[in-house]
Design an enzyme around this catalytic site. Structure first.
Site, PDB file in Angstrom:
ATOM      1  N   ASP A   5      62.307  39.335   7.001  1.00  0.00           N
ATOM      2  CA  ASP A   5      61.334  39.647   5.940  1.00  0.00           C
ATOM      3  C   ASP A   5      61.029  41.134   6.052  1.00  0.00           C
ATOM      4  O   ASP A   5      61.201  41.736   7.114  1.00  0.00           O
ATOM      5  CB  ASP A   5      60.034  38.845   6.133  1.00  0.00           C
ATOM      6  N   TYR A  40      61.511  36.483 -14.573  1.00  0.00           N
ATOM      7  CA  TYR A  40      61.601  35.653 -13.369  1.00  0.00           C
ATOM      8  C   TYR A  40      62.586  34.499 -13.587  1.00  0.00           C
ATOM      9  O   TYR A  40      63.457  34.235 -12.751  1.00  0.00           O
ATOM     10  CB  TYR A  40      60.201  35.120 -13.060  1.00  0.00           C
ATOM     11  N   LYS A  71      66.111  33.127 -11.617  1.00  0.00           N
ATOM     12  CA  LYS A  71      66.167  31.818 -10.965  1.00  0.00           C
ATOM     13  C   LYS A  71      67.291  30.960 -11.553  1.00  0.00           C
ATOM     14  O   LYS A  71      67.886  30.141 -10.864  1.00  0.00           O
ATOM     15  CB  LYS A  71      64.805  31.125 -11.081  1.00  0.00           C
ATOM     16  N   THR A  75      50.893  29.610  -3.035  1.00  0.00           N
ATOM     17  CA  THR A  75      51.305  30.561  -1.988  1.00  0.00           C
ATOM     18  C   THR A  75      50.971  31.970  -2.477  1.00  0.00           C
ATOM     19  O   THR A  75      50.661  32.170  -3.662  1.00  0.00           O
ATOM     20  CB  THR A  75      52.826  30.494  -1.719  1.00  0.00           C
TER      21      THR A  75
HETATM   22  N1  LIG Z   1      55.211  29.413  -4.850  1.00  0.00           N
HETATM   23  C1  LIG Z   1      55.712  28.747  -5.883  1.00  0.00           C
HETATM   24  O1  LIG Z   1      55.005  28.084  -6.648  1.00  0.00           O
HETATM   25  C2  LIG Z   1      57.205  28.781  -6.129  1.00  0.00           C
HETATM   26  C3  LIG Z   1      57.705  27.968  -7.150  1.00  0.00           C
HETATM   27  C4  LIG Z   1      59.069  27.993  -7.398  1.00  0.00           C
HETATM   28  C5  LIG Z   1      59.895  28.809  -6.653  1.00  0.00           C
HETATM   29  N2  LIG Z   1      59.377  29.592  -5.683  1.00  0.00           N
HETATM   30  C6  LIG Z   1      60.301  30.459  -4.930  1.00  0.00           C
HETATM   31  O2  LIG Z   1      60.190  30.186  -3.542  1.00  0.00           O
HETATM   32  C7  LIG Z   1      60.400  31.397  -2.809  1.00  0.00           C
HETATM   33  C8  LIG Z   1      59.233  31.648  -1.874  1.00  0.00           C
HETATM   34  O3  LIG Z   1      58.049  31.744  -2.636  1.00  0.00           O
HETATM   35  P1  LIG Z   1      56.626  31.892  -1.937  1.00  0.00           P
HETATM   36  O4  LIG Z   1      55.672  31.369  -2.916  1.00  0.00           O
HETATM   37  O5  LIG Z   1      56.652  31.354  -0.570  1.00  0.00           O
HETATM   38  O6  LIG Z   1      56.498  33.500  -1.903  1.00  0.00           O
HETATM   39  P2  LIG Z   1      55.707  34.509  -0.929  1.00  0.00           P
HETATM   40  O7  LIG Z   1      55.345  35.703  -1.731  1.00  0.00           O
HETATM   41  O8  LIG Z   1      54.641  33.809  -0.181  1.00  0.00           O
HETATM   42  O9  LIG Z   1      56.856  34.929   0.086  1.00  0.00           O
HETATM   43  C9  LIG Z   1      57.961  35.693  -0.329  1.00  0.00           C
HETATM   44  C10 LIG Z   1      58.396  36.522   0.865  1.00  0.00           C
HETATM   45  O10 LIG Z   1      59.568  37.255   0.486  1.00  0.00           O
HETATM   46  C11 LIG Z   1      59.497  38.515   1.099  1.00  0.00           C
HETATM   47  N3  LIG Z   1      60.307  39.496   0.404  1.00  0.00           N
HETATM   48  C12 LIG Z   1      60.202  39.865  -0.903  1.00  0.00           C
HETATM   49  N4  LIG Z   1      61.095  40.846  -1.165  1.00  0.00           N
HETATM   50  C13 LIG Z   1      61.776  41.085  -0.005  1.00  0.00           C
HETATM   51  C14 LIG Z   1      62.802  41.989   0.368  1.00  0.00           C
HETATM   52  N5  LIG Z   1      63.320  42.866  -0.505  1.00  0.00           N
HETATM   53  N6  LIG Z   1      63.238  41.974   1.644  1.00  0.00           N
HETATM   54  C15 LIG Z   1      62.721  41.122   2.544  1.00  0.00           C
HETATM   55  N7  LIG Z   1      61.753  40.248   2.253  1.00  0.00           N
HETATM   56  C16 LIG Z   1      61.281  40.228   0.992  1.00  0.00           C
HETATM   57  C17 LIG Z   1      58.005  38.897   1.028  1.00  0.00           C
HETATM   58  O11 LIG Z   1      57.672  39.896   1.951  1.00  0.00           O
HETATM   59  C18 LIG Z   1      57.340  37.555   1.300  1.00  0.00           C
HETATM   60  O12 LIG Z   1      57.031  37.395   2.670  1.00  0.00           O
HETATM   61  C19 LIG Z   1      60.613  32.507  -3.845  1.00  0.00           C
HETATM   62  O13 LIG Z   1      61.978  32.717  -4.019  1.00  0.00           O
HETATM   63  C20 LIG Z   1      59.983  31.933  -5.098  1.00  0.00           C
HETATM   64  O14 LIG Z   1      60.533  32.469  -6.262  1.00  0.00           O
HETATM   65  C21 LIG Z   1      58.040  29.601  -5.406  1.00  0.00           C
END
Ligand SMILES: NC(=O)c1ccc[n+]([C@@H]2O[C@H](COP(=O)([O-])OP(=O)(O)OC[C@H]3O[C@@H](n4cnc5c(N)ncnc54)[C@H](O)[C@@H]3O)[C@@H](O)[C@H]2O)c1
Length: 257
Positions: free
Chosen positions: A43, A161, A165, A196
């Site tokens: 990360d 977004y 995806k 989150t």
């Molecule tokens: N939370 C939701 O409702 C949800 C729904 C559908 C899909 N998702 C997907 O699940 C995944 C995780 O989501 P989340 O809610 O846990 O997000 P989050 O923001 O809590 O965590 C994302 C992490 O990715 C890291 N990150 C971003 N860009 C980066 C980079 N260039 N290099 C290294 N690290 C990087 C960030 O530092 C962060 O720690 C994402 O791909 C998101 O699109 C989330």
């Protein structure tokens, strides 16, 4: 004594998790460590990664590195070093990502570029590194790309977004074909709305009225990070050994209607 039957065990498997400083990927790290996996956590947020390391089982067995995954050349070196320390890779959760709500008429090319780079290209190239000869386990492995319900269903303000995806859904199918001969399975997972940091400040979560409407779209209400982490355990484990090229909706019923 014979071990208890557990087709979901990750004992002895080395799992790479990107985005592990926060949210869903952090929960994946915690739950995978409970299932016996050794972890390689990546990360850009160093503090968050350190915090995750205090939450996992057997922290001394794992490797973590703070890296911007857009720094593709650096990523290769880190994966190699991690493999030397922890062992060859059996699985990858490509979870790192960013989210936004923005209107089509206001979207600039730079913004699209940024989203495709972070949400698609970083996962593409991390998967490439993890499956290189010498890095990948001789037994093969399992790759999971994190898509979203936004990759399959339309919504106002989600074109940027959602396009990224949707690209991941397609990528998983093509890589499943290309990687099967190496015994690498490639799937995607499409979460519904989970609370989150990625979405807490977006209008659909912050505004109480919008949040209630979002909740109503999910038959079982909003999800928790473990709902996704446990589905990932299935996709990483031998329980899913005959599953590749598919997308798993874990969305509390969002996609039913
Ligand atoms: N939370 C939701 O409702 C949800 C729904 C559908 C899909 N998702 C997907 O699940 C995944 C995780 O989501 P989340 O809610 O846990 O997000 P989050 O923001 O809590 O965590 C994302 C992490 O990715 C890291 N990150 C971003 N860009 C980066 C980079 N260039 N290099 C290294 N690290 C990087 C960030 O530092 C962060 O720690 C994402 O791909 C998101 O699109 C989330």
């Amino acid at each position: 004594m014979e071990k208890p039957f557990n087709p979901f065990s990750l004992e002895g498997k080395v799992i790479v998790i990107s985005g592990a400083a926060s949210g869903i990927a952090r929960q994946c790290a915690i739950n995978c460590s409970k299932m016996g996996a050794k972890l390689i956590l990546l990360d850009l947020n160093e503090e968050g990664l350190k915090e995750t390391m205090t939450m996992v089982e057997r922290p001394e067995e794992h490797y973590w590195a703070s890296v911007n995954l857009l720094d593709y050349e650096k990523v290769g070196g880190i994966v190699k070093e991690a493999v030397e320390k922890v062992g060859r890779i059996n699985g990858l959760l490509n979870c790192a990502g960013i989210s936004t709500t923005n209107l089509f008429k206001l979207t600039k090319p730079e913004e699209l570029d940024k989203f495709f780079h972070v949400n698609v290209y970083t996962g593409y190239f991390l998967a490439q590194e993890c499956t290189k000869m010498g890095n990948l386990s001789k037994e093969g492995g399992s790759i999971v790309f994190f898509s979203s319900v936004a990759g399959s269903f339309g919504e106002v303000g989600k074109s940027t977004y959602g396009m990224t995806k949707a690209a991941l859904l397609n990528l998983a199918k093509h890589l499943a074909c290309e990687m099967a001969r190496k015994n690498v399975r490639v799937n995607s997972i499409s979460p519904g709305a989970i609370c989150t940091p990625i979405n807490m400040n977006l209008p659909h979560m912050k505004d109480p009225e919008k949040r209630a409407a979002l909740e109503a779209q999910h038959l079982l209400g909003l999800g928790e990070t473990s709902d996704i982490a446990n589905a990932c355990i299935y996709l990483l484990s031998d329980a899913s050994r005959w599953v590749t090229g598919t997308n798993l909706f874990v969305d509390g019923g969002f996609s039913v209607r």
